[in-house]
Motif scaffolding. Sequence first.
Motif, PDB file in Angstrom:
ATOM      1  N   ILE A 148      25.443  52.081 -51.922  1.00  0.00           N
ATOM      2  CA  ILE A 148      25.114  53.491 -52.530  1.00  0.00           C
ATOM      3  C   ILE A 148      25.686  54.422 -51.413  1.00  0.00           C
ATOM      4  N   THR A 149      26.301  55.652 -51.713  1.00  0.00           N
ATOM      5  CA  THR A 149      27.004  56.403 -50.717  1.00  0.00           C
ATOM      6  C   THR A 149      26.340  58.130 -51.066  1.00  0.00           C
ATOM      7  N   GLY A 150      26.495  58.822 -50.151  1.00  0.00           N
ATOM      8  CA  GLY A 150      26.536  60.309 -50.304  1.00  0.00           C
ATOM      9  C   GLY A 150      27.216  60.690 -49.485  1.00  0.00           C
ATOM     10  N   ASP A 151      27.580  62.136 -49.641  1.00  0.00           N
ATOM     11  CA  ASP A 151      28.529  63.071 -48.700  1.00  0.00           C
ATOM     12  C   ASP A 151      28.602  64.265 -48.884  1.00  0.00           C
ATOM     13  N   ASP A 152      27.676  65.337 -48.330  1.00  0.00           N
ATOM     14  CA  ASP A 152      27.909  66.666 -48.441  1.00  0.00           C
ATOM     15  C   ASP A 152      28.868  67.265 -48.455  1.00  0.00           C
ATOM     16  N   ALA A 171      24.428  75.264 -53.948  1.00  0.00           N
ATOM     17  CA  ALA A 171      24.748  73.938 -53.289  1.00  0.00           C
ATOM     18  C   ALA A 171      25.168  74.289 -51.779  1.00  0.00           C
ATOM     19  N   ARG A 172      25.391  75.667 -51.583  1.00  0.00           N
ATOM     20  CA  ARG A 172      25.883  76.108 -50.169  1.00  0.00           C
ATOM     21  C   ARG A 172      25.122  75.415 -49.045  1.00  0.00           C
ATOM     22  N   PHE A 173      23.726  75.598 -49.330  1.00  0.00           N
ATOM     23  CA  PHE A 173      22.936  75.003 -48.080  1.00  0.00           C
ATOM     24  C   PHE A 173      23.151  73.542 -47.956  1.00  0.00           C
ATOM     25  N   ARG A 174      23.491  72.897 -48.962  1.00  0.00           N
ATOM     26  CA  ARG A 174      23.827  71.487 -48.636  1.00  0.00           C
ATOM     27  C   ARG A 174      25.254  71.224 -47.991  1.00  0.00           C
ATOM     28  N   TYR A 175      26.333  72.176 -48.253  1.00  0.00           N
ATOM     29  CA  TYR A 175      27.568  71.996 -47.828  1.00  0.00           C
ATOM     30  C   TYR A 175      27.594  72.352 -46.349  1.00  0.00           C
ATOM     31  N   HIS A 176      26.494  73.290 -45.994  1.00  0.00           N
ATOM     32  CA  HIS A 176      26.689  73.607 -44.311  1.00  0.00           C
ATOM     33  C   HIS A 176      25.749  72.448 -43.723  1.00  0.00           C
ATOM     34  N   ARG A 177      24.688  71.870 -44.460  1.00  0.00           N
ATOM     35  CA  ARG A 177      23.885  70.743 -43.883  1.00  0.00           C
ATOM     36  C   ARG A 177      25.196  69.922 -43.435  1.00  0.00           C
ATOM     37  N   ASN A 178      26.014  69.180 -44.214  1.00  0.00           N
ATOM     38  CA  ASN A 178      27.033  68.369 -43.965  1.00  0.00           C
ATOM     39  C   ASN A 178      26.568  67.033 -43.554  1.00  0.00           C
ATOM     40  N   LYS A 208      20.339  67.056 -36.075  1.00  0.00           N
ATOM     41  CA  LYS A 208      20.602  68.363 -36.203  1.00  0.00           C
ATOM     42  C   LYS A 208      21.819  68.680 -37.482  1.00  0.00           C
ATOM     43  N   GLY A 209      22.633  67.766 -37.645  1.00  0.00           N
ATOM     44  CA  GLY A 209      23.627  68.016 -38.485  1.00  0.00           C
ATOM     45  C   GLY A 209      24.889  68.898 -37.726  1.00  0.00           C
ATOM     46  N   ILE A 210      25.913  68.861 -38.357  1.00  0.00           N
ATOM     47  CA  ILE A 210      27.081  69.667 -37.985  1.00  0.00           C
ATOM     48  C   ILE A 210      27.320  70.483 -39.147  1.00  0.00           C
ATOM     49  N   THR A 211      27.312  71.742 -39.011  1.00  0.00           N
ATOM     50  CA  THR A 211      27.552  72.643 -39.889  1.00  0.00           C
ATOM     51  C   THR A 211      28.814  73.186 -39.830  1.00  0.00           C
ATOM     52  N   ARG A 212      29.448  73.302 -41.147  1.00  0.00           N
ATOM     53  CA  ARG A 212      30.980  74.116 -40.987  1.00  0.00           C
ATOM     54  C   ARG A 212      31.028  75.438 -41.240  1.00  0.00           C
ATOM     55  N   ASN A 213      31.490  76.094 -40.537  1.00  0.00           N
ATOM     56  CA  ASN A 213      31.794  77.793 -40.681  1.00  0.00           C
ATOM     57  C   ASN A 213      32.884  77.851 -41.643  1.00  0.00           C
ATOM     58  N   ASP A 214      32.717  79.059 -42.256  1.00  0.00           N
ATOM     59  CA  ASP A 214      33.776  79.453 -43.230  1.00  0.00           C
ATOM     60  C   ASP A 214      35.268  79.309 -42.670  1.00  0.00           C
ATOM     61  N   ASP A 215      35.438  79.539 -41.271  1.00  0.00           N
ATOM     62  CA  ASP A 215      36.415  79.581 -40.696  1.00  0.00           C
ATOM     63  C   ASP A 215      37.099  78.176 -40.499  1.00  0.00           C
ATOM     64  N   GLY A 216      36.275  76.956 -40.803  1.00  0.00           N
ATOM     65  CA  GLY A 216      36.644  75.743 -40.823  1.00  0.00           C
ATOM     66  C   GLY A 216      36.151  75.055 -39.419  1.00  0.00           C
ATOM     67  N   THR A 217      35.540  75.735 -38.504  1.00  0.00           N
ATOM     68  CA  THR A 217      35.154  75.188 -37.288  1.00  0.00           C
ATOM     69  C   THR A 217      33.696  74.565 -37.275  1.00  0.00           C
ATOM     70  N   TYR A 218      33.270  73.778 -36.566  1.00  0.00           N
ATOM     71  CA  TYR A 218      32.052  73.147 -36.593  1.00  0.00           C
ATOM     72  C   TYR A 218      31.103  73.376 -35.561  1.00  0.00           C
ATOM     73  N   VAL A 219      29.868  73.481 -35.605  1.00  0.00           N
ATOM     74  CA  VAL A 219      28.891  73.928 -34.687  1.00  0.00           C
ATOM     75  C   VAL A 219      27.458  72.981 -35.148  1.00  0.00           C
ATOM     76  N   ASN A 220      26.831  72.666 -33.925  1.00  0.00           N
ATOM     77  CA  ASN A 220      25.434  72.098 -34.298  1.00  0.00           C
ATOM     78  C   ASN A 220      24.562  72.897 -34.903  1.00  0.00           C
ATOM     79  N   PHE A 221      23.920  72.304 -36.045  1.00  0.00           N
ATOM     80  CA  PHE A 221      22.715  73.123 -36.707  1.00  0.00           C
ATOM     81  C   PHE A 221      21.523  72.563 -36.458  1.00  0.00           C
ATOM     82  N   ASN A 222      20.428  73.484 -36.245  1.00  0.00           N
ATOM     83  CA  ASN A 222      19.042  72.938 -35.893  1.00  0.00           C
ATOM     84  C   ASN A 222      18.335  74.425 -36.163  1.00  0.00           C
TER      85      ASN A 222
END
Length: 303
Positions: A90-94, A105-112, A253-267
């Motif tokens: 089984i697999t899953g990918d935000d 779903a936006r929360f799960r998109y940024h949870r990544n 922590k996850g790696i969240t995606r900003n709207d500009d396409g960059t990634y930052v640690n999320f915690n």
Amino acid sequence: MKQFFTYTLTLALALALVSTEANAQQFSKRKQYNSVGISLNAMNYFGDIVPKASIPSLRFAATRPNIGLSATHRFTPRISARVALSYGRITGDDNKAADRNDGDARFRYHRNMNFRNDIFEGSAVGIFDLIANRNNYIKRPDFVPYVFAGVAVFHHNPKGYAGELKGVENAAGVSSGTYYNLQPLQTEGVSYSLTQVSIPFGGGVRYKLNKSFDIGLEIGWRKTFTDYLDDVSGVYLSDAQLGTSGPKAFFGKGITRNDDGTYVNFNSAGEMRGKGNEDDWYIVTGLHLNYILAPRIKSPKFR
């Protein structure tokens, strides 16, 4: 879903008891028989990393293969017992399941978050045929719908993928393009077991190809008792609990995606990471091919 499971299991057990009592005396051992089979299936899951935060939600593109071997014994005109071994994923990918333009779903998109989980299952189920076979295996009905329910034990091992995240993975202390075992990391501070029990139930239809072979289509749900098939359930831990680098910090922590396409640690310690109020499920759908082992018929002895 829980009510559907309860009603299905109760009905199957009730019908099985009635049928056993009524037909046990009419079905001689000479009419009983065994069969062996192979199944080719599709596998999906219901959990936290799906398009919608609800049990019926699944992503069909995340479907993965499953293969199984089984042995079945016919006891009465309607009742059989089957033991089976199977392996699937089984697999899953935000990143693929969640829509950032959907407010829910936006929360799960940024949870990544993402995972894959290989599942080895051993099961034993009772099968109740809706059309009885009161004859031997040669004269069995051509088309038979059936329901089943039982118990299963499975071993699983969720893994997370450190993908190409524009250098963030290097700063976090993980290797790009590598899968990591998630259970030892305790990303939510929970030590869950990799061996679990589930309740398999479902139904199918079986068609007689010839004297020796049946082919069938079956769908079966697995009600598990863990919310960690995807390693996501509760809330985020603090930096002190996760650390600042390494796989535990990266996946916890996850790696969240900003709207500009960059990634930052999320915690955000203590904030929601998963639904936390429902156990995960998985579902197996596919084709079954069974070969009937012709019973030996003893000739009567004359004196």
